[in-house]
Scaffold this motif. Structure first.
Motif, short mmCIF file in Angstrom:
data_model
loop_
_atom_site.label_atom_id
_atom_site.label_comp_id
_atom_site.label_asym_id
_atom_site.label_seq_id
_atom_site.Cartn_x
_atom_site.Cartn_y
_atom_site.Cartn_z
N GLU A 1 -12.00 -23.98 37.41
CA GLU A 1 -11.41 -24.23 36.10
C GLU A 1 -12.00 -23.23 35.11
O GLU A 1 -13.18 -23.32 34.78
CB GLU A 1 -11.70 -25.65 35.64
N ILE A 2 -11.18 -22.31 34.65
CA ILE A 2 -11.63 -21.27 33.73
C ILE A 2 -10.81 -21.38 32.46
O ILE A 2 -9.59 -21.25 32.49
CB ILE A 2 -11.51 -19.87 34.36
N GLY A 3 -11.49 -21.64 31.34
CA GLY A 3 -10.82 -21.86 30.07
C GLY A 3 -10.16 -20.61 29.52
O GLY A 3 -10.56 -19.48 29.83
N GLU A 4 -9.14 -20.83 28.67
CA GLU A 4 -8.42 -19.70 28.09
C GLU A 4 -9.35 -18.88 27.21
O GLU A 4 -10.32 -19.38 26.64
CB GLU A 4 -7.21 -20.18 27.31
N GLY A 5 -9.06 -17.61 27.17
CA GLY A 5 -9.86 -16.69 26.35
C GLY A 5 -11.12 -16.21 27.03
O GLY A 5 -11.85 -15.39 26.48
N THR A 6 -11.41 -16.70 28.23
CA THR A 6 -12.62 -16.27 28.94
C THR A 6 -12.41 -14.88 29.51
O THR A 6 -11.35 -14.56 30.03
CB THR A 6 -12.97 -17.27 30.06
N ILE A 7 -13.44 -14.06 29.39
CA ILE A 7 -13.40 -12.67 29.85
C ILE A 7 -14.35 -12.51 31.02
O ILE A 7 -15.51 -12.92 30.96
CB ILE A 7 -13.80 -11.71 28.72
N LEU A 8 -13.85 -11.90 32.09
CA LEU A 8 -14.68 -11.54 33.24
C LEU A 8 -14.89 -10.04 33.17
O LEU A 8 -13.97 -9.26 33.38
CB LEU A 8 -13.99 -11.95 34.55
N GLY A 9 -16.10 -9.64 32.85
CA GLY A 9 -16.41 -8.24 32.56
C GLY A 9 -16.17 -7.29 33.71
O GLY A 9 -16.33 -7.64 34.88
N TYR A 10 -15.80 -6.07 33.36
CA TYR A 10 -15.59 -4.98 34.31
C TYR A 10 -14.67 -5.38 35.46
O TYR A 10 -14.98 -5.17 36.63
CB TYR A 10 -16.92 -4.44 34.84
N GLN A 11 -13.55 -6.00 35.14
CA GLN A 11 -12.56 -6.44 36.12
C GLN A 11 -13.17 -7.34 37.18
O GLN A 11 -12.81 -7.28 38.35
CB GLN A 11 -11.85 -5.24 36.78
N ALA A 12 -14.13 -8.17 36.78
CA ALA A 12 -14.79 -9.15 37.66
C ALA A 12 -15.64 -8.51 38.75
O ALA A 12 -15.88 -9.12 39.79
CB ALA A 12 -13.78 -10.13 38.25
N LEU A 13 -16.15 -7.32 38.49
CA LEU A 13 -16.95 -6.59 39.47
C LEU A 13 -18.15 -7.42 39.93
O LEU A 13 -19.03 -7.75 39.15
CB LEU A 13 -17.46 -5.27 38.88
N GLY A 14 -18.15 -7.80 41.19
CA GLY A 14 -19.27 -8.51 41.79
C GLY A 14 -19.44 -9.95 41.36
O GLY A 14 -20.43 -10.59 41.74
N ILE A 15 -18.52 -10.51 40.61
CA ILE A 15 -18.65 -11.90 40.14
C ILE A 15 -18.25 -12.84 41.27
O ILE A 15 -17.20 -12.70 41.88
CB ILE A 15 -17.78 -12.15 38.89
N VAL A 16 -19.10 -13.85 41.52
CA VAL A 16 -18.82 -14.87 42.52
C VAL A 16 -18.90 -16.22 41.83
O VAL A 16 -19.93 -16.57 41.26
CB VAL A 16 -19.82 -14.81 43.69
N ILE A 17 -17.80 -16.98 41.89
CA ILE A 17 -17.72 -18.29 41.24
C ILE A 17 -17.33 -19.32 42.29
O ILE A 17 -16.35 -19.15 43.01
CB ILE A 17 -16.68 -18.27 40.10
N HIS A 18 -18.09 -20.40 42.38
CA HIS A 18 -17.78 -21.49 43.30
C HIS A 18 -16.46 -22.13 42.89
O HIS A 18 -16.16 -22.25 41.71
CB HIS A 18 -18.90 -22.52 43.29
N LYS A 19 -15.72 -22.60 43.85
CA LYS A 19 -14.39 -23.13 43.56
C LYS A 19 -14.39 -24.39 42.70
O LYS A 19 -13.39 -24.71 42.07
CB LYS A 19 -13.61 -23.38 44.85
N ARG A 20 -15.50 -25.11 42.61
CA ARG A 20 -15.55 -26.31 41.78
C ARG A 20 -16.19 -26.06 40.42
O ARG A 20 -16.34 -26.99 39.62
CB ARG A 20 -16.29 -27.44 42.50
N CYS A 21 -16.56 -24.83 40.12
CA CYS A 21 -17.17 -24.53 38.82
C CYS A 21 -16.17 -24.75 37.69
O CYS A 21 -14.97 -24.58 37.85
CB CYS A 21 -17.64 -23.08 38.77
N VAL A 22 -16.73 -25.12 36.53
CA VAL A 22 -15.93 -25.29 35.32
C VAL A 22 -16.52 -24.35 34.28
O VAL A 22 -17.72 -24.38 34.00
CB VAL A 22 -15.98 -26.75 34.81
N ILE A 23 -15.66 -23.52 33.70
CA ILE A 23 -16.06 -22.57 32.67
C ILE A 23 -15.21 -22.86 31.45
O ILE A 23 -13.98 -22.92 31.54
CB ILE A 23 -15.86 -21.12 33.14
N GLY A 24 -15.84 -23.05 30.31
CA GLY A 24 -15.13 -23.40 29.08
C GLY A 24 -14.32 -22.26 28.51
O GLY A 24 -14.16 -21.20 29.11
N LYS A 25 -13.83 -22.48 27.30
CA LYS A 25 -13.00 -21.49 26.60
C LYS A 25 -13.86 -20.40 25.99
O LYS A 25 -14.99 -20.62 25.59
CB LYS A 25 -12.20 -22.17 25.50
N ASN A 26 -13.26 -19.21 25.90
CA ASN A 26 -13.85 -18.06 25.19
C ASN A 26 -15.25 -17.69 25.67
O ASN A 26 -16.09 -17.28 24.88
CB ASN A 26 -13.86 -18.33 23.69
N CYS A 27 -15.48 -17.79 26.97
CA CYS A 27 -16.75 -17.36 27.54
C CYS A 27 -16.67 -15.89 27.92
O CYS A 27 -15.58 -15.34 28.06
CB CYS A 27 -17.09 -18.21 28.77
#
Length: 114
Positions: free
Chosen positions: A16-42
């Motif tokens: 769950e990734i909130g609207e307005g959230t930015i994953l830097g550098y086209q998500a280079l190397g980012i690993v997120i567990h499938k049950r993670c929750v990320i709020g808005k504008n992160c």
């Protein structure tokens, strides 16, 4: 598999990734567990890992307006409060309150933002 692989990162569609959230550098190397929750504008910088630990079901939850620096790891049943800042390279293994700046290994709160 419906996960998105971009820039060497893994962002499952179940996260769950909130609207307005930015994953830097086209998500280079980012690993997120499938049950993670990320709020808005992160802002999640490159090479960040957000995941669980063995035999513990809960995974990280980020509030709104959280900034996570490059190479940080947020591991286990951790809640990061709204408007928090996680420093580059930090390893977060315990809860971080709202408006806090946390750095180090393991991450410790060094400042509360007014």
């Amino acid at each position: 598999m419906l996960s998105e692989y971009c820039g060497g990162g893994v962002i499952p569609y179940q996260a769950e990734i909130g609207e307005g959230t930015i994953l830097g550098y086209q998500a280079l190397g980012i690993v997120i567990h499938k049950r993670c929750v990320i709020g808005k504008n992160c802002h999640i910088s490159q090479n960040v890992t957000m995941g669980g630990t063995s035999e513990i079901y809960e995974v990280p939850v980020l509030g709104d307006n959280v900034t996570v620096g490059a190479g940080a790891n947020i591991i286990g049943p951790v809640h990061v409060g709204n408007n928090a800042v996680i420093g580059a390279g930090a390893v977060v293994v315990s809860d971080i309150p709202d408006n806090a700046v946390a750095v180090g290994v393991p991450a410790k709160v060094v400042k509360i933002i007014d």
